[in-house]
Design a protein around this motif. Structure first.
Motif, mmCIF file in Angstrom:
data_model
loop_
_atom_site.group_PDB
_atom_site.id
_atom_site.type_symbol
_atom_site.label_atom_id
_atom_site.label_comp_id
_atom_site.label_asym_id
_atom_site.label_seq_id
_atom_site.Cartn_x
_atom_site.Cartn_y
_atom_site.Cartn_z
ATOM 1 N N LEU A 65 0.867 -1.177 0.000
ATOM 2 C CA LEU A 65 0.000 0.000 0.000
ATOM 3 C C LEU A 65 0.903 1.226 0.000
ATOM 4 O O LEU A 65 1.871 1.281 0.764
ATOM 5 C CB LEU A 65 -0.897 0.020 1.239
ATOM 6 N N ARG A 66 0.577 2.212 -0.822
ATOM 7 C CA ARG A 66 1.455 3.383 -0.912
ATOM 8 C C ARG A 66 0.613 4.641 -1.115
ATOM 9 O O ARG A 66 -0.206 4.716 -2.039
ATOM 10 C CB ARG A 66 2.436 3.211 -2.078
ATOM 11 N N MET A 67 0.789 5.608 -0.241
ATOM 12 C CA MET A 67 0.093 6.876 -0.393
ATOM 13 C C MET A 67 0.777 7.713 -1.483
ATOM 14 O O MET A 67 2.005 7.709 -1.597
ATOM 15 C CB MET A 67 0.089 7.659 0.925
ATOM 16 N N VAL A 68 -0.035 8.425 -2.261
ATOM 17 C CA VAL A 68 0.486 9.274 -3.332
ATOM 18 C C VAL A 68 0.001 10.692 -3.069
ATOM 19 O O VAL A 68 -1.210 10.968 -3.093
ATOM 20 C CB VAL A 68 0.000 8.801 -4.717
ATOM 21 N N ALA A 69 0.924 11.596 -2.809
ATOM 22 C CA ALA A 69 0.578 12.988 -2.538
ATOM 23 C C ALA A 69 0.172 13.702 -3.819
ATOM 24 O O ALA A 69 0.462 13.240 -4.936
ATOM 25 C CB ALA A 69 1.764 13.697 -1.894
ATOM 26 N N ALA A 70 -0.487 14.844 -3.664
ATOM 27 C CA ALA A 70 -1.003 15.582 -4.824
ATOM 28 C C ALA A 70 0.085 15.865 -5.846
ATOM 29 O O ALA A 70 -0.135 15.716 -7.058
ATOM 30 C CB ALA A 70 -1.647 16.884 -4.349
ATOM 31 N N GLU A 71 1.259 16.264 -5.367
ATOM 32 C CA GLU A 71 2.334 16.639 -6.299
ATOM 33 C C GLU A 71 2.916 15.446 -7.047
ATOM 34 O O GLU A 71 3.648 15.617 -8.034
ATOM 35 C CB GLU A 71 3.453 17.389 -5.563
ATOM 36 N N ASP A 72 2.590 14.228 -6.600
ATOM 37 C CA ASP A 72 3.124 13.023 -7.252
ATOM 38 C C ASP A 72 2.073 12.278 -8.089
ATOM 39 O O ASP A 72 2.358 11.203 -8.612
ATOM 40 C CB ASP A 72 3.681 12.059 -6.197
ATOM 41 N N MET A 73 0.882 12.849 -8.224
ATOM 42 C CA MET A 73 -0.190 12.118 -8.892
ATOM 43 C C MET A 73 0.082 11.865 -10.376
ATOM 44 O O MET A 73 -0.468 10.929 -10.967
ATOM 45 C CB MET A 73 -1.518 12.859 -8.719
ATOM 46 N N ALA A 74 0.950 12.656 -10.983
ATOM 47 C CA ALA A 74 1.277 12.421 -12.397
ATOM 48 C C ALA A 74 1.936 11.069 -12.609
ATOM 49 O O ALA A 74 1.925 10.536 -13.726
ATOM 50 C CB ALA A 74 2.178 13.538 -12.917
ATOM 51 N N SER A 75 2.485 10.489 -11.540
ATOM 52 C CA SER A 75 3.090 9.159 -11.666
ATOM 53 C C SER A 75 2.032 8.065 -11.761
ATOM 54 O O SER A 75 2.338 6.920 -12.099
ATOM 55 C CB SER A 75 4.011 8.875 -10.471
#
Length: 438
Positions: free
Chosen positions: A161-171
């Motif tokens: 499970l991995r959280m994705v912050a707003a600035e990393d959503m392009a990944s």
């Protein structure tokens, strides 16, 4: 674009899945009188997996499908294989206790593993791909994901499970619509019709007799059930009703507890490798958190499959592509010049409390059922099959007993009014979404 056909045609929906289905057997129409330990009505995931579970335990099984194997939601859905069963499981603590709620949650994880094992055991070619991301539409969604991840770890969840912050959503997704996400590598996506066809072949290999174009016209209940079709009948010790949203009037007692709701999908033309990778860089299934949920993924040949727009009105859009395309372009405006090759819809079954309904009829203890998966049927149907297989074969099944313990409301308004009444109620939830309320 594929020629439009009525959503409820007796043929397979004019979907990408039907166009890319693996070669498969056709099954005969029932004729004459047959006997079996168990008769199953419904050739979708619930019926097929119950048949496999029973046949693996040595019982004789006959399965009747009104149209074609996988004709209903099992062969039309978005192909997302996501952990969990039910919504807001804490609401059932007063019925099943805190331990029961925890077991529901654990069964929601086990349900995906049942699919994983079935595909591997029977070598089913269905494009099974691991990786899924919950998409946060607003900051409170992201906080909910943080809490979800903590709870999943407390349940012993084995997958990343991995959280994705707003600035990393392009990944994860090439869209500006989201403020974060949570990746779950224990969920994923697949070609649902090919899964159903592969499971039918597996069932047949175990001795299950499958019949297509064999709509049930009448059921005679009793210690031995007799199931009638236009050209034949089946006598059996036990009966399984696995029709979900397509149960119609076959059993009014159950039919009143499940609301058929329309859901719709479009598929683009094949995309270039570069464009596909810019939309969904890690080839995951994705789903947002709104009431009128958007869900989407890439197919094996790099089409974007975009679905959602759950309809409670009982009326299908006249032009599904025209209805769904603006929703897709809101998420991916870069697809403005991309053609839509396929459009289709179908009915999912929803219960008032959003928990799958699995049990046996109180007045007919040899009649079992599974229905109302509320849009999470790919995994929950497989769990239902396992629980029904255990219960019908006489095994102790704590899981079956827990589901059977939960009462389910009959929708008010009868057959004609229950959909319009719920549609009216859903307007309130959509309005809350629109203004960011909880």
């Amino acid at each position: 674009m594929s020629a439009r056909q009525p959503v409820h045609s007796p043929l397979h929906a004019a979907s990408y899945y039907a166009a890319s289905a693996n070669q498969h057997a056709s099954y005969p129409t029932l004729g004459g009188e047959l006997r079996a330990d168990v008769c199953i009505i419904g050739g979708g995931f619930s019926g097929l997996n119950t048949a496999i579970e029973l046949a693996e335990r040595g019982l004789s099984v006959i399965l009747l499908e009104a149209h074609l194997i996988g004709w209903g939601a099992s062969g039309r859905n978005g192909g997302q294989l996501i952990r969990g069963v039910g919504h807001g499981l804490e609401q059932f603590e007063g019925v099943v206790g805190r331990d029961g709620v925890r077991e529901f949650k654990l069964m929601g994880l086990e349900a995906v593993e049942i699919v994983r094992r079935r595909v591997a055991k029977y070598q089913i070619d269905c494009d099974l791909t691991w990786g899924y991301c919950d998409l946060a539409n607003k900051p409170s969604d992201y906080q909910d994901f943080v809490e979800d991840a903590a709870e999943l770890r407390s349940l012993g969840y084995q997958h990343e499970l991995r959280m994705v912050a707003a600035e990393d959503m392009a990944s994860v997704v090439g869209s500006e619509q989201y403020v974060g996400g949570m990746i779950d590598m224990g969920s994923g996506h697949l070609h649902p019709l090919n899964l159903a066809l592969g499971e039918a072949a597996a069932a047949a290999s175990l001795g299950v007799q499958l019949f297509e174009h064999s709509a049930v016209t009448r059921i005679d209940y009793g210690p031995e059930v007799c199931v009638h079709t236009a050209q034949g009948k089946v006598r059996a010790s036990s009966l399984v009703l696995a029709c979900n949203a397509y149960l119609n009037d076959l059993n009014p007692q159950l039919g009143g507890k499940v609301l058929p709701a329309g859901s719709y999908v479009i598929a683009t033309e094949p995309l270039s490798a570069e464009l596909a990778a810019s939309l969904i860089p890690q080839n995951m299934a994705l789903c947002d958190q709104r009431v009128t949920v958007d869900y989407y993924r890439l197919s094996a040949d790099r089409r974007l499959l975009f679905g959602g727009a759950c309809h409670y009105s009982g009326r299908d859009p006249a032009d599904i592509a025209a209805y769904m395309r603006p929703k897709m372009l809101k998420v991916f405006p870069q697809l403005a010049n991309v053609k839509i090759d396929y459009q289709w819809g179908g009915m999912i079954g929803i219960g008032a409390n959003r928990l799958p309904q699995i049990g046996r009829l109180k007045n007919q203890p040899n009649v079992f059922y599974a229905q109302a998966y509320a849009g999470h049927g790919v995994n929950a149907t497989h769990l239902a099959g396992q629980l029904l297989g255990a219960a019908i074969s006489g095994q102790q099944s704590r899981g079956f007993d827990l589901f059977a313990q939960v009462p389910h409301m009959t929708f008010p308004g009868g057959k004609l009014l229950r959909s319009p009444l719920l549609a009216l109620g859903m307007l309130w939830y959509r309005a809350k979404d629109a203004v960011g309320l909880h």
